[in-house]
Design a protein around this motif. Structure first.
Motif, PDB file in Angstrom:
ATOM      1  N   VAL A 259      -9.211  18.116  20.002  1.00 38.83           N
ATOM      2  CA  VAL A 259     -10.132  19.125  19.491  1.00 38.83           C
ATOM      3  C   VAL A 259      -9.338  20.119  18.662  1.00 38.83           C
ATOM      4  O   VAL A 259      -8.246  20.545  19.057  1.00 38.83           O
ATOM      5  CB  VAL A 259     -10.857  19.843  20.644  1.00 38.83           C
ATOM      6  N   GLY A 260      -9.885  20.471  17.507  1.00 34.41           N
ATOM      7  CA  GLY A 260      -9.267  21.478  16.658  1.00 34.41           C
ATOM      8  C   GLY A 260     -10.257  22.583  16.339  1.00 34.41           C
ATOM      9  O   GLY A 260     -11.429  22.306  16.065  1.00 34.41           O
ATOM     10  N   VAL A 261      -9.811  23.832  16.428  1.00 34.53           N
ATOM     11  CA  VAL A 261     -10.668  24.959  16.074  1.00 34.53           C
ATOM     12  C   VAL A 261     -10.233  25.484  14.712  1.00 34.53           C
ATOM     13  O   VAL A 261      -9.063  25.394  14.342  1.00 34.53           O
ATOM     14  CB  VAL A 261     -10.626  26.061  17.143  1.00 34.53           C
ATOM     15  N   ALA A 262     -11.205  26.048  13.972  1.00 33.35           N
ATOM     16  CA  ALA A 262     -10.960  26.302  12.557  1.00 33.35           C
ATOM     17  C   ALA A 262     -11.405  27.686  12.112  1.00 33.35           C
ATOM     18  O   ALA A 262     -12.121  28.404  12.813  1.00 33.35           O
ATOM     19  CB  ALA A 262     -11.666  25.231  11.726  1.00 33.35           C
ATOM     20  N   SER A 263     -10.977  28.009  10.891  1.00 31.35           N
ATOM     21  CA  SER A 263     -11.234  29.324  10.308  1.00 31.35           C
ATOM     22  C   SER A 263     -12.700  29.565   9.995  1.00 31.35           C
ATOM     23  O   SER A 263     -13.119  30.711   9.847  1.00 31.35           O
ATOM     24  CB  SER A 263     -10.407  29.492   9.030  1.00 31.35           C
ATOM     25  N   ASP A 264     -13.499  28.492   9.885  1.00 31.67           N
ATOM     26  CA  ASP A 264     -14.923  28.664   9.576  1.00 31.67           C
ATOM     27  C   ASP A 264     -15.780  28.701  10.839  1.00 31.67           C
ATOM     28  O   ASP A 264     -16.989  28.487  10.782  1.00 31.67           O
ATOM     29  CB  ASP A 264     -15.406  27.558   8.646  1.00 31.67           C
ATOM     30  N   ALA A 265     -15.171  28.975  11.985  1.00 27.49           N
ATOM     31  CA  ALA A 265     -15.847  29.113  13.274  1.00 27.49           C
ATOM     32  C   ALA A 265     -16.395  27.796  13.810  1.00 27.49           C
ATOM     33  O   ALA A 265     -17.261  27.792  14.682  1.00 27.49           O
ATOM     34  CB  ALA A 265     -16.974  30.154  13.209  1.00 27.49           C
ATOM     35  N   THR A 266     -15.863  26.666  13.332  1.00 26.39           N
ATOM     36  CA  THR A 266     -16.308  25.368  13.832  1.00 26.39           C
ATOM     37  C   THR A 266     -15.330  24.810  14.851  1.00 26.39           C
ATOM     38  O   THR A 266     -14.142  25.145  14.868  1.00 26.39           O
ATOM     39  CB  THR A 266     -16.473  24.334  12.699  1.00 26.39           C
ATOM     40  N   ILE A 267     -15.873  23.932  15.708  1.00 22.05           N
ATOM     41  CA  ILE A 267     -15.076  23.160  16.650  1.00 22.05           C
ATOM     42  C   ILE A 267     -15.124  21.711  16.172  1.00 22.05           C
ATOM     43  O   ILE A 267     -16.199  21.164  15.923  1.00 22.05           O
ATOM     44  CB  ILE A 267     -15.633  23.283  18.073  1.00 22.05           C
ATOM     45  N   ASN A 268     -13.959  21.108  16.009  1.00 24.42           N
ATOM     46  CA  ASN A 268     -13.848  19.786  15.390  1.00 24.42           C
ATOM     47  C   ASN A 268     -13.191  18.819  16.359  1.00 24.42           C
ATOM     48  O   ASN A 268     -12.420  19.223  17.229  1.00 24.42           O
ATOM     49  CB  ASN A 268     -13.023  19.894  14.106  1.00 24.42           C
ATOM     50  N   ILE A 269     -13.500  17.534  16.198  1.00 18.11           N
ATOM     51  CA  ILE A 269     -12.973  16.526  17.115  1.00 18.11           C
ATOM     52  C   ILE A 269     -12.438  15.332  16.330  1.00 18.11           C
ATOM     53  O   ILE A 269     -12.972  14.971  15.272  1.00 18.11           O
ATOM     54  CB  ILE A 269     -14.060  16.089  18.138  1.00 18.11           C
ATOM     55  N   TRP A 270     -11.394  14.727  16.872  1.00 18.01           N
ATOM     56  CA  TRP A 270     -10.762  13.581  16.235  1.00 18.01           C
ATOM     57  C   TRP A 270     -10.423  12.556  17.309  1.00 18.01           C
ATOM     58  O   TRP A 270      -9.773  12.880  18.303  1.00 18.01           O
ATOM     59  CB  TRP A 270      -9.489  14.037  15.506  1.00 18.01           C
ATOM     60  N   ASP A 271     -10.912  11.334  17.132  1.00 26.64           N
ATOM     61  CA  ASP A 271     -10.497  10.207  17.959  1.00 26.64           C
ATOM     62  C   ASP A 271      -9.174   9.729  17.383  1.00 26.64           C
ATOM     63  O   ASP A 271      -9.140   9.022  16.374  1.00 26.64           O
ATOM     64  CB  ASP A 271     -11.553   9.098  17.918  1.00 26.64           C
ATOM     65  N   SER A 272      -8.076  10.132  18.008  1.00 24.91           N
ATOM     66  CA  SER A 272      -6.753   9.908  17.420  1.00 24.91           C
ATOM     67  C   SER A 272      -6.292   8.465  17.518  1.00 24.91           C
ATOM     68  O   SER A 272      -5.250   8.102  16.973  1.00 24.91           O
ATOM     69  CB  SER A 272      -5.727  10.815  18.099  1.00 24.91           C
ATOM     70  N   VAL A 273      -7.065   7.612  18.200  1.00 29.78           N
ATOM     71  CA  VAL A 273      -6.714   6.199  18.299  1.00 29.78           C
ATOM     72  C   VAL A 273      -7.387   5.388  17.198  1.00 29.78           C
ATOM     73  O   VAL A 273      -6.755   4.577  16.518  1.00 29.78           O
ATOM     74  CB  VAL A 273      -7.105   5.641  19.682  1.00 29.78           C
ATOM     75  N   ASP A 274      -8.684   5.605  16.999  1.00 30.92           N
ATOM     76  CA  ASP A 274      -9.450   4.758  16.089  1.00 30.92           C
ATOM     77  C   ASP A 274      -9.759   5.380  14.732  1.00 30.92           C
ATOM     78  O   ASP A 274      -9.859   4.684  13.728  1.00 30.92           O
ATOM     79  CB  ASP A 274     -10.791   4.372  16.729  1.00 30.92           C
ATOM     80  N   ASP A 275      -9.940   6.699  14.691  1.00 34.47           N
ATOM     81  CA  ASP A 275     -10.398   7.335  13.452  1.00 34.47           C
ATOM     82  C   ASP A 275      -9.248   7.930  12.665  1.00 34.47           C
ATOM     83  O   ASP A 275      -8.190   8.219  13.202  1.00 34.47           O
ATOM     84  CB  ASP A 275     -11.412   8.441  13.764  1.00 34.47           C
ATOM     85  N   ASN A 276      -9.505   8.145  11.376  1.00 33.76           N
ATOM     86  CA  ASN A 276      -8.525   8.796  10.518  1.00 33.76           C
ATOM     87  C   ASN A 276      -9.070  10.083   9.933  1.00 33.76           C
ATOM     88  O   ASN A 276      -8.499  10.627   8.994  1.00 33.76           O
ATOM     89  CB  ASN A 276      -8.095   7.855   9.388  1.00 33.76           C
ATOM     90  N   VAL A 277     -10.184  10.567  10.465  1.00 30.19           N
ATOM     91  CA  VAL A 277     -10.795  11.782   9.932  1.00 30.19           C
ATOM     92  C   VAL A 277     -11.231  12.697  11.073  1.00 30.19           C
ATOM     93  O   VAL A 277     -11.533  12.257  12.174  1.00 30.19           O
ATOM     94  CB  VAL A 277     -12.032  11.464   9.048  1.00 30.19           C
ATOM     95  N   TRP A 278     -11.259  13.993  10.763  1.00 27.96           N
ATOM     96  CA  TRP A 278     -11.826  14.973  11.659  1.00 27.96           C
ATOM     97  C   TRP A 278     -13.332  15.020  11.448  1.00 27.96           C
ATOM     98  O   TRP A 278     -13.822  14.854  10.330  1.00 27.96           O
ATOM     99  CB  TRP A 278     -11.244  16.358  11.368  1.00 27.96           C
ATOM    100  N   ASN A 279     -14.067  15.267  12.515  1.00 24.81           N
ATOM    101  CA  ASN A 279     -15.509  15.434  12.435  1.00 24.81           C
ATOM    102  C   ASN A 279     -15.894  16.747  13.094  1.00 24.81           C
ATOM    103  O   ASN A 279     -15.390  17.080  14.166  1.00 24.81           O
ATOM    104  CB  ASN A 279     -16.237  14.291  13.159  1.00 24.81           C
TER     105      ASN A 279
END
Length: 323
Positions: A259-279
């Motif tokens: 999980v990554g938190v960001a400057s635009d007040a969003t919470i983002n998630i990344w499947d670090s095994v299968d995906d290559n993008v943050w959602n």
């Protein structure tokens, strides 16, 4: 947890600090029993909360004279360490609110502090381009004096972060010089590898809770590294690729999702095994963050996020098959 976590939800359990006068929360940490949350503030204070109820237990103040950049709980005793722009590292008896001891050995701001899992070592990272290791009398809140202090020299710019591996056999430091240095105890804490150059200043390094894996946050990109003996290899990497900036990352307890938190007040998630993008994590119902989210951490099934307006949210992680 399963790979279906991306279709799960975060449900707000508590909103903390709504009346804290817009003082930014710069860092948060959870005690080993996952009962107490510490939030480090730009006004030089640390607030302690009961995670289950959202109750404010006490405020630690009068120790630091500038912004508190990080804190860390010891696994032994009721000891909390804190670091600050005032160049100090302070150990607190956090259940009484009393200071145990203080060190001021860095020549510039201290940006992070952390304990080894056994509570015997404390580490600090600084803008003076060095990190330091201190021996601690476990549970006492006292530094072991004299020659038991080790200075880690190798970076060419500010050292932003430091973390021990779960077995305390090594430590990782990340720097504005866009590299990660690997320091090993069996080499008298000398640098045995330099990893880089990364896409930007290294703002964070975190170890997986379940695998011999760590992740780094550099620029706007997170990278997962695997450890095989003395080799460290990139397993996967993803850039958030937008105008928002990732401020902090944390492993979900499954060790697979970040999980990554960001400057635009969003919470983002990344499947670090299968995906290559943050959602962007869509199912974060009642997300009322109104400013940049600066820090995050997990306490079991609870996720904590805190922002520049002083608000801290405790979320419950609900799997997709939950009723």
């Amino acid at each position: 947890m399963s790979s279906r976590i991306k279709s799960g939800k975060l449900r707000v359990v508590h909103c903390l600090g709504e009346d804290h006068n817009d003082v930014a929360v710069l860092y948060c940490a959870v005690d080993p029993k996952e009962e107490t949350l510490a939030t480090c503030c730009a006004d030089g204070k640390i607030n302690l909360w009961t995670i289950a109820t959202g109750q404010n237990l006490r405020t630690l103040s009068g120790g630091h004279t500038d912004q508190i950049t990080s804190c860390a709980f010891s696994s032994i005793g009721n000891i909390l360490a804190s670091s600050s722009l005032d160049k100090k590292v302070i150990l607190w008896h956090y259940k009484t609110g009393k200071r145990a001891s203080r060190l001021e050995l860095h020549s510039a701001a201290v940006l992070q502090c952390t304990f080894s899992k056994d509570g015997k070592l404390l580490a600090s990272a600084s803008r003076d381009k060095t990190a330091r290791l201190y021996k601690i009398r476990p549970g006492s809140g006292e530094f072991v004096p004299g020659g038991d202090i080790k200075q880690l020299v190798g970076h060419t710019a500010a050292v932003n972060c430091i973390q021990f591996s779960p077995d305390a056999a090594m430590a990782l430091t990340g720097s504005d010089d866009m590299t990660i240095c690997v320091w090993r105890q069996d080499s008298d804490w000398s640098c045995v590898a330099t990893l880089g150059k990364l896409p930007g200043p290294v703002k964070g390094v975190i170890f997986s809770p379940v695998d011999p894996v760590f992740a780094s946050l550099a620029g706007n990109s997170a990278t997962v590294w695997t450890m095989h003996g003395t080799s460290y290899n990139v397993e996967n990497s993803a850039d958030i690729r937008s105008s928002k900036q990732l401020k902090a990352i944390s492993f979900i307890p499954d060790g697979r999702h970040i999980v990554g938190v960001a400057s635009d007040a969003t919470i983002n998630i990344w499947d670090s095994v299968d995906d290559n993008v943050w959602n962007s994590w869509k199912d974060t119902s009642s997300n009322k963050h109104n400013g940049a989210i600066l820090t995050c951490c997990f306490a079991g099934r609870n996720f904590i996020s805190a922002d520049e307006t002083g608000c801290t949210f405790v979320w419950e992680l609900i799997e997709s098959n939950a009723k």
